[in-house]
Design a protein around this motif. Structure first.
Motif, PDB file in Angstrom:
ATOM      1  N   THR A 174       0.598  -1.349   0.101  1.00 52.26           N
ATOM      2  CA  THR A 174       0.370  -0.080   0.197  1.00 52.26           C
ATOM      3  C   THR A 174       1.210   1.369  -0.175  1.00 52.26           C
ATOM      4  N   GLY A 175       2.417   1.461  -0.084  1.00 52.91           N
ATOM      5  CA  GLY A 175       3.004   2.274  -0.112  1.00 52.91           C
ATOM      6  C   GLY A 175       2.894   3.713   1.476  1.00 52.91           C
ATOM      7  N   PHE A 176       3.588   5.069   0.948  1.00 52.72           N
ATOM      8  CA  PHE A 176       3.248   6.076   2.007  1.00 52.72           C
ATOM      9  C   PHE A 176       2.033   6.387   1.549  1.00 52.72           C
ATOM     10  N   GLU A 177       1.820   7.957   2.323  1.00 51.15           N
ATOM     11  CA  GLU A 177       1.596   9.322   1.859  1.00 51.15           C
ATOM     12  C   GLU A 177       2.638  10.339   2.158  1.00 51.15           C
ATOM     13  N   LEU A 178       2.679  11.124   1.594  1.00 56.45           N
ATOM     14  CA  LEU A 178       3.600  12.508   1.676  1.00 56.45           C
ATOM     15  C   LEU A 178       3.902  12.846   2.817  1.00 56.45           C
ATOM     16  N   PHE A 179       4.238  13.499   3.939  1.00 57.64           N
ATOM     17  CA  PHE A 179       4.366  14.294   4.924  1.00 57.64           C
ATOM     18  C   PHE A 179       3.557  15.436   4.775  1.00 57.64           C
ATOM     19  N   PRO A 180       2.230  15.810   5.414  1.00 64.01           N
ATOM     20  CA  PRO A 180       1.766  17.223   4.775  1.00 64.01           C
ATOM     21  C   PRO A 180       2.716  18.234   5.670  1.00 64.01           C
ATOM     22  N   ALA A 181       3.440  18.870   4.414  1.00 62.75           N
ATOM     23  CA  ALA A 181       3.976  19.785   4.515  1.00 62.75           C
ATOM     24  C   ALA A 181       3.698  21.722   6.007  1.00 62.75           C
ATOM     25  N   ASN A 182       2.305  21.278   5.454  1.00 70.18           N
ATOM     26  CA  ASN A 182       1.737  22.462   5.966  1.00 70.18           C
ATOM     27  C   ASN A 182       1.878  22.660   7.680  1.00 70.18           C
ATOM     28  N   LYS A 183       2.049  21.455   8.341  1.00 72.96           N
ATOM     29  CA  LYS A 183       2.490  20.955   9.412  1.00 72.96           C
ATOM     30  C   LYS A 183       3.775  21.759   9.753  1.00 72.96           C
ATOM     31  N   LYS A 184       4.357  21.995   9.873  1.00 73.41           N
ATOM     32  CA  LYS A 184       5.574  22.683  10.194  1.00 73.41           C
ATOM     33  C   LYS A 184       5.066  24.234   9.205  1.00 73.41           C
ATOM     34  N   GLU A 185       3.982  25.310  10.454  1.00 73.65           N
ATOM     35  CA  GLU A 185       3.315  26.103  10.006  1.00 73.65           C
ATOM     36  C   GLU A 185       4.742  26.972   9.913  1.00 73.65           C
ATOM     37  N   GLU A 186       5.218  26.599  10.276  1.00 76.09           N
ATOM     38  CA  GLU A 186       7.063  27.938  10.647  1.00 76.09           C
ATOM     39  C   GLU A 186       7.852  28.367   9.476  1.00 76.09           C
ATOM     40  N   TYR A 187       7.731  26.532   8.583  1.00 71.95           N
ATOM     41  CA  TYR A 187       8.216  26.789   7.004  1.00 71.95           C
ATOM     42  C   TYR A 187       7.522  27.783   5.660  1.00 71.95           C
ATOM     43  N   GLY A 188       5.835  27.923   6.399  1.00 76.86           N
ATOM     44  CA  GLY A 188       6.011  29.148   5.589  1.00 76.86           C
ATOM     45  C   GLY A 188       4.324  27.881   3.929  1.00 76.86           C
ATOM     46  N   TYR A 189       4.678  26.518   4.500  1.00 75.28           N
ATOM     47  CA  TYR A 189       4.045  26.277   3.150  1.00 75.28           C
ATOM     48  C   TYR A 189       2.473  26.555   3.251  1.00 75.28           C
ATOM     49  N   GLY A 190       2.008  26.623   2.378  1.00 76.80           N
ATOM     50  CA  GLY A 190       0.512  26.575   1.615  1.00 76.80           C
ATOM     51  C   GLY A 190       0.269  28.493   2.354  1.00 76.80           C
ATOM     52  N   ILE A 191       1.904  28.966   2.680  1.00 77.34           N
ATOM     53  CA  ILE A 191       1.052  30.375   3.241  1.00 77.34           C
ATOM     54  C   ILE A 191       1.918  31.107   2.481  1.00 77.34           C
ATOM     55  N   PHE A 192       3.174  30.923   2.317  1.00 74.55           N
ATOM     56  CA  PHE A 192       3.911  31.583   0.976  1.00 74.55           C
ATOM     57  C   PHE A 192       4.192  30.694  -0.403  1.00 74.55           C
ATOM     58  N   GLU A 193       3.878  32.056  -1.009  1.00 69.84           N
ATOM     59  CA  GLU A 193       3.194  31.516  -2.734  1.00 69.84           C
ATOM     60  C   GLU A 193       4.602  31.093  -3.477  1.00 69.84           C
ATOM     61  N   ASN A 194       6.251  30.868  -2.719  1.00 72.82           N
ATOM     62  CA  ASN A 194       6.843  30.140  -3.474  1.00 72.82           C
ATOM     63  C   ASN A 194       7.437  29.207  -2.585  1.00 72.82           C
ATOM     64  N   VAL A 195       6.673  28.746  -1.594  1.00 73.29           N
ATOM     65  CA  VAL A 195       7.500  27.622  -0.372  1.00 73.29           C
ATOM     66  C   VAL A 195       6.779  26.423  -0.882  1.00 73.29           C
ATOM     67  N   ILE A 196       7.687  25.812  -1.633  1.00 73.25           N
ATOM     68  CA  ILE A 196       6.813  24.429  -2.653  1.00 73.25           C
ATOM     69  C   ILE A 196       7.551  23.187  -2.105  1.00 73.25           C
ATOM     70  N   THR A 197       6.928  22.183  -1.759  1.00 78.87           N
ATOM     71  CA  THR A 197       7.722  20.365  -1.691  1.00 78.87           C
ATOM     72  C   THR A 197       8.402  20.073  -3.000  1.00 78.87           C
ATOM     73  N   SER A 198       8.890  18.911  -2.423  1.00 77.98           N
ATOM     74  CA  SER A 198      10.025  18.055  -3.697  1.00 77.98           C
ATOM     75  C   SER A 198       9.203  17.429  -4.476  1.00 77.98           C
ATOM     76  N   ALA A 199       8.472  17.400  -4.242  1.00 79.39           N
ATOM     77  CA  ALA A 199       6.920  15.950  -5.120  1.00 79.39           C
ATOM     78  C   ALA A 199       6.328  17.779  -6.158  1.00 79.39           C
ATOM     79  N   GLU A 200       6.278  18.818  -5.914  1.00 80.84           N
ATOM     80  CA  GLU A 200       5.602  20.064  -6.758  1.00 80.84           C
ATOM     81  C   GLU A 200       7.153  20.392  -7.361  1.00 80.84           C
TER      82      GLU A 200
END
Length: 338
Positions: free
Chosen positions: A105-131
């Motif tokens: 069944t594999g895995f899921e990628l860690f939801p980066a928005n859980k690390k709010e201090e990193y700005g994912y989903g808040i700042f538009e040019n913070v992306i994930t490795s998958a993106e």
């Protein structure tokens, strides 16, 4: 009469297990919740360590599947029940009787928005490795939200890995080498760009991984041993990252055009439900608990239920292929002994 095996998950491990079990003469029902086979690898552009296109690997596996594998796409397995020494697999309102189960069944990628201090989903040019991989697939290079190409890119390692605060204390195994590969690709696509990797420590354990690291250094990637503390947005969508250089014990500030978060592997919630059906428990990290880590790594404690790939914990493609091959042989031994 030929026996039937259900393989749950159509990523790398599921495909390889299907091929091997079909070659051994079994009827195989392969279940994949998405609309296409390949899992996470199917959404990747190029692979480490040789930058081979992921589609080449996926297509090679799919082309080796023949008529004795029934592929069920867009099919979520909702329940598994034992019945008279066999199993009933329920999916999309239907049931299929099978003689053995392989969980891939594999895995899921860690939801980066859980690390709010990193700005994912808040700042538009913070992306994930998958993106970023998607950008390489579609554009051949990273691209900011406004369509411009970034002059400075920072890769942040261990996002959702080795982090007690988000209950992910384990290493996700592939993030370091993926960051190095992607950093090289950014330099190749944008030779004048400045590229930074902020890492805890580099875990480059596999064949060719250290060569990639050396290549990145030659191409001008800057490696900084440090942990990101926070990000903030600057004018024009640029991002200010604050960190500590742990080698010099000095605070560090860098303004960049794009931040790439190297998200780790997390257990898939739907797998835990299937484990409960089978009266199995996850391991300490939330992945599938194997029977014996050293001697029976593809067995579970449930008779007739086997496992392969990243549902047991972080794995690379080579690990998953080897585990799937082994799981198929163990299924064969089990079914021929009944």
């Amino acid at each position: 009469m030929s026996k039937t095996v259900a393989i749950i998950g159509g990523g790398i491990a599921g495909l390889e297990a299907s091929i091997q079990l079909e070659n051994l003469g079994y009827n195989v029902h392969l279940y994949e919740k998405d609309s296409q086979l390949g899992g996470h690898a199917g959404k990747w552009d190029r692979l480490f360590p040789n930058k081979r296109h992921a589609s080449e690997v996926i297509d090679s596996l799919k082309n080796r599947i023949n008529n004795n594998v029934q592929v069920n796409l867009a099919t979520q397995v909702s329940e598994i029940k034992r019945e008279n020494g066999a199993f009933l697999v329920a999916s999309n309102g239907k049931s299929q009787k099978v003689d053995a189960i392989v969980l891939t069944t594999g895995f899921e990628l860690f939801p980066a928005n859980k690390k709010e201090e990193y700005g994912y989903g808040i700042f538009e040019n913070v992306i994930t490795s998958a993106e970023l991989e998607n950008m390489f697939s579609s554009n051949g290079k990273p691209q900011m939200v406004d369509g411009k190409t970034p002059a400075k890119v920072a890769f942040i390692h261990c996002v959702g890995s080795r982090d007690e605060k988000v209950n992910r204390p384990y290493c996700s195994k592939v993030c370091c080498v993926t960051a190095v590969k992607q950093a090289i690709e950014v330099k190749e696509a944008l030779p004048t760009s400045e590229v930074y990797c902020l890492y805890m420590d580099l875990r480059m354990f596999g064949p060719g991984y250290e060569d990639l690291y050396k290549e990145a250094q030659v191409k001008g990637v800057t490696f900084i041993r440090g942990r990101l503390s926070e990000t903030s947005e600057l004018e024009g969508g640029r991002v200010l990252i604050k960190a500590e250089d742990t080698l010099s014990s000095k605070p560090l500030k860098i303004s960049v055009d794009m931040v790439v978060l190297m998200v780790g592997m997390s257990p898939l919630p739907s797998t835990e439900k299937l484990l409960k059906n089978l009266e199995l428990t996850p391991n300490n990290d939330g992945f599938v608990q194997v029977k014996d880590y050293h001697l029976e790594p593809t067995h579970t404690k449930a008779e007739g239920v086997f496992v392969a790939g990243a549902c047991t914990g972080p794995n690379n493609i080579t690990d998953s292929v080897n585990a799937a091959y082994s799981a198929a042989l163990e299924v064969h031994k089990y079914l021929t002994s009944k």
